[in-house]
Each structure stands twice: as C-alpha cells, then as structure tokens.
Design a protein around this motif. Structure first.
Motif, short mmCIF file in Angstrom:
data_model
loop_
_atom_site.label_atom_id
_atom_site.label_comp_id
_atom_site.label_asym_id
_atom_site.label_seq_id
_atom_site.Cartn_x
_atom_site.Cartn_y
_atom_site.Cartn_z
N SER B 12 11.52 25.45 20.35
CA SER B 12 11.50 24.15 19.66
C SER B 12 10.96 24.33 18.25
O SER B 12 9.92 24.98 18.08
CB SER B 12 10.62 23.16 20.43
OG SER B 12 11.17 22.88 21.69
N VAL B 13 11.64 23.76 17.29
CA VAL B 13 11.17 23.76 15.91
C VAL B 13 11.36 22.37 15.32
O VAL B 13 12.23 21.61 15.76
CB VAL B 13 11.90 24.81 15.03
CG1 VAL B 13 11.72 26.21 15.60
CG2 VAL B 13 13.35 24.46 14.87
N SER B 14 10.55 22.06 14.33
CA SER B 14 10.68 20.78 13.65
C SER B 14 11.82 20.84 12.63
O SER B 14 12.11 21.91 12.07
CB SER B 14 9.37 20.42 12.93
OG SER B 14 8.32 20.27 13.86
N GLU B 15 12.43 19.70 12.40
CA GLU B 15 13.48 19.63 11.38
C GLU B 15 12.91 20.08 10.03
O GLU B 15 11.81 19.65 9.64
CB GLU B 15 14.01 18.20 11.28
CG GLU B 15 15.27 18.08 10.44
CD GLU B 15 15.85 16.67 10.48
OE1 GLU B 15 15.12 15.74 10.86
OE2 GLU B 15 17.03 16.52 10.13
N GLY B 16 13.63 20.99 9.37
CA GLY B 16 13.16 21.52 8.10
C GLY B 16 12.35 22.81 8.21
O GLY B 16 12.11 23.49 7.21
N ALA B 17 11.94 23.17 9.40
CA ALA B 17 11.15 24.38 9.61
C ALA B 17 12.04 25.59 9.79
O ALA B 17 13.25 25.48 10.02
CB ALA B 17 10.23 24.21 10.82
N LEU B 18 11.40 26.76 9.71
CA LEU B 18 12.13 28.02 9.89
C LEU B 18 12.57 28.17 11.35
O LEU B 18 11.80 27.90 12.28
CB LEU B 18 11.22 29.18 9.52
CG LEU B 18 11.74 30.59 9.84
CD1 LEU B 18 12.88 30.97 8.91
CD2 LEU B 18 10.61 31.61 9.76
N VAL B 19 13.81 28.64 11.53
CA VAL B 19 14.31 28.98 12.86
C VAL B 19 14.28 30.49 13.01
O VAL B 19 14.77 31.22 12.14
CB VAL B 19 15.75 28.47 13.06
CG1 VAL B 19 16.29 28.94 14.42
CG2 VAL B 19 15.82 26.96 12.96
N LEU B 20 13.69 30.96 14.10
CA LEU B 20 13.68 32.39 14.42
C LEU B 20 14.00 32.55 15.89
O LEU B 20 13.24 32.13 16.75
CB LEU B 20 12.33 33.01 14.09
CG LEU B 20 12.12 34.46 14.59
CD1 LEU B 20 13.13 35.41 13.95
CD2 LEU B 20 10.69 34.93 14.30
N LEU B 21 15.14 33.17 16.18
CA LEU B 21 15.54 33.46 17.56
C LEU B 21 15.60 34.98 17.70
O LEU B 21 16.28 35.64 16.93
CB LEU B 21 16.89 32.82 17.88
CG LEU B 21 16.98 31.31 17.67
CD1 LEU B 21 18.37 30.81 18.07
CD2 LEU B 21 15.90 30.58 18.44
N HIS B 82 18.14 22.04 10.95
CA HIS B 82 18.76 20.72 10.88
C HIS B 82 19.01 20.24 12.29
O HIS B 82 19.19 21.03 13.22
CB HIS B 82 20.09 20.85 10.11
CG HIS B 82 20.69 19.54 9.72
ND1 HIS B 82 21.53 18.84 10.55
CD2 HIS B 82 20.56 18.80 8.59
CE1 HIS B 82 21.89 17.72 9.97
NE2 HIS B 82 21.32 17.67 8.77
N MET B 83 19.03 18.93 12.45
CA MET B 83 19.23 18.37 13.80
C MET B 83 20.51 18.90 14.45
O MET B 83 20.57 19.12 15.66
CB MET B 83 19.28 16.86 13.75
CG MET B 83 17.98 16.18 13.32
SD MET B 83 16.60 16.56 14.40
CE MET B 83 17.07 15.66 15.88
N SER B 84 21.52 19.16 13.63
CA SER B 84 22.80 19.63 14.17
C SER B 84 22.75 21.07 14.68
O SER B 84 23.72 21.55 15.28
CB SER B 84 23.89 19.52 13.11
OG SER B 84 23.56 20.31 11.99
N HIS B 111 15.80 23.59 20.37
CA HIS B 111 15.55 22.15 20.28
C HIS B 111 15.01 21.85 18.89
O HIS B 111 14.12 22.55 18.41
CB HIS B 111 14.52 21.72 21.34
CG HIS B 111 14.92 22.09 22.74
ND1 HIS B 111 15.68 21.27 23.55
CD2 HIS B 111 14.66 23.20 23.48
CE1 HIS B 111 15.87 21.86 24.72
NE2 HIS B 111 15.27 23.03 24.72
N ILE B 112 15.51 20.80 18.27
CA ILE B 112 15.05 20.42 16.94
C ILE B 112 14.26 19.11 17.07
O ILE B 112 14.80 18.09 17.55
CB ILE B 112 16.22 20.23 15.96
CG1 ILE B 112 17.14 21.45 15.99
CG2 ILE B 112 15.69 19.98 14.55
CD1 ILE B 112 16.48 22.74 15.56
N LEU B 113 13.02 19.15 16.63
CA LEU B 113 12.14 17.98 16.74
C LEU B 113 12.20 17.17 15.45
O LEU B 113 12.13 17.74 14.36
CB LEU B 113 10.71 18.44 17.01
CG LEU B 113 10.53 19.38 18.21
CD1 LEU B 113 9.09 19.89 18.28
CD2 LEU B 113 10.92 18.67 19.49
N PRO B 114 12.35 15.86 15.55
CA PRO B 114 12.44 15.05 14.32
C PRO B 114 11.12 14.96 13.57
O PRO B 114 10.06 15.23 14.13
CB PRO B 114 12.86 13.67 14.86
CG PRO B 114 12.45 13.66 16.28
CD PRO B 114 12.51 15.08 16.79
#
Lengths: 115, 114
Positions: B12-21, B82-84, B111-114
């Motif tokens: 889970s990450v917040s919208e606008g935050a870095l995604v790392l998988l 982004h939420m998408s 999961h993207i948290l608003p």
C-alpha cells in the motif's frame, strides 16, 4: 496490436461435464499457453504448444488436455470437470524468435465456476 | 531451476508517493526479465522487459525497473503513484534455453491510498 481472444469471460458448468475453453490469436504466433490463476498462487502453467499439433505439459496438466489443430487456435479441455478446477484461466501467445526474449500476450481470461 | 520471488503479496502506498515493488530471481545466467500488470477482470499486460544492454528499463505508465546482476534483482518503481496504478503486478523470468518455460512470480497487489 496483438489480439488474444478467449471465447467466454464467465462460464458456469457442473461437476463431471466436459468443458472446452477456446483461445484464438490473430498475429500468427507459434507459441501458445494455458495458465490458471488462483489467489496466492500466481499463474501456473497447464499446457503449452510450440506449433500446430504439438503440445507440452506444464506444471499442472492433470485433469486437462489441449488441442491445437490450427495455428491460431489453442483449446483447453477439462475432461470431467471437478470443483477444484474452479479458477481463472488465462491464454497467452508469443512469437518464436531467436533469443526467446519475446513477451507473452494475454487474453482477458475466463472465470470458470464448477458447481 | 529458475525461480522468481516477489516480496510482499500486498503493498500500500499513498497517492503521489514512490512505488517500489520487489522482484528477485535465481538463475545461473542472466535471464530475460519482464514485469506485467493485471487490472481487475483483465488479462496480463506487459509493462516492460529487460533483455540485454541498458540496465535501467523504462516502461509504460511511468514505470521503470533496474536490473542488478549482483543482487539478482529487478525491482519495479514509479516516482509518484496514481489511483489508476491500483492493480496486481507480476514479475517473470524467461530463461535463455528455449526448452525451459517462462516463470511468473506469485504477484503483488498494489493498493493506492487517497
């Protein structure tokens, strides 16, 4: 763009029935694959085919068979459906090219329920 | 035998935050590597692939991945979520021997948290 079409998005069948899942690709790809996808298990390969009338077992072939009479079509057959075969089934195709670095192209999947 | 490990079945990450998988593979030789994305009720779609050459690979939708041979890793990143982007992501390994099969990781649901 490559188009891989699976004949049904949702299918409900009864235990013991013979079930056919059809897959057609429009890009003249040599290689075709059938996977099942279950939560927590990812994608598991059932069967694949390198060419017409050729088939190879994947990791979980038991209870399944396949048919590839034409290059563009790869059918998955459940000989006698059981409830354990309730799953999402994904078909994929890929061209045969030197180096084998070509990605697979997937259909949208068939969600099969066996009652 | 080749294998692929994706760390974390859910991220889970917040919208606008870095995604790392994260994705690690085991292979005696550097394989070909792929990342796929699966949106709800759809099949898998290719995000990016590594074959040879540049170790930083750019894909669609702002994603990129870096091949690190010394760490046998191929982690997927995106600077701003982004939420998408909410979807399931699969890392895959294709050995250079055509007698072997493409191997998929078990997937990571983002999961993207608003």
């Amino acid at each position: 763009d490559v188009k891989v079409t699976q004949s049904s998005r949702y299918l409900v069948k009864r235990t013991g029935e013979k079930v056919f899942l059809e897959c057609v690709q429009d890009m003249d790809h040599e290689n075709m694959f059938w996977y099942r996808q279950d939560p927590g298990l990812g994608l598991r390969l059932i069967y694949f085919s390198y060419d017409v009338k050729m088939k190879e077992k994947g990791d979980i072939p038991e209870g399944y068979s396949v048919s590839r009479e034409k290059k563009e079509r790869f059918s998955l057959i459940l000989e006698s459906a059981s409830t354990s075969q309730t799953s999402m089934y994904l078909c994929a195709s890929r061209p045969e090219m030197q180096g084998d670095n070509q990605p697979q192209h997937f259909g949208d999947g068939t969600r099969l329920s066996i009652l | 035998a080749q294998s692929v490990t994706q760390l974390g079945s859910h991220v889970s990450v917040s919208e606008g935050a870095l995604v790392l998988l994260r994705c690690n593979y085991s292979s005696s030789v550097p394989p070909y590597l792929f990342w796929y994305v699966q949106y709800p009720n759809q099949g898998l779609q290719l995000l990016l692939k590594y074959t040879t050459g540049a170790t930083l690979v750019k894909g669609i939708n702002g994603f990129e991945a870096e091949f690190k041979k010394s760490e046998t890793s191929f982690h997927l990143t995106k600077p701003s979520a982004h939420m998408s982007d909410a979807a399931e992501y699969f890392c895959a390994v294709s050995p250079m021997n055509r007698d072997d099969k493409i191997i998929f990781g078990k997937g990571t649901r983002l999961h993207i948290l608003p």
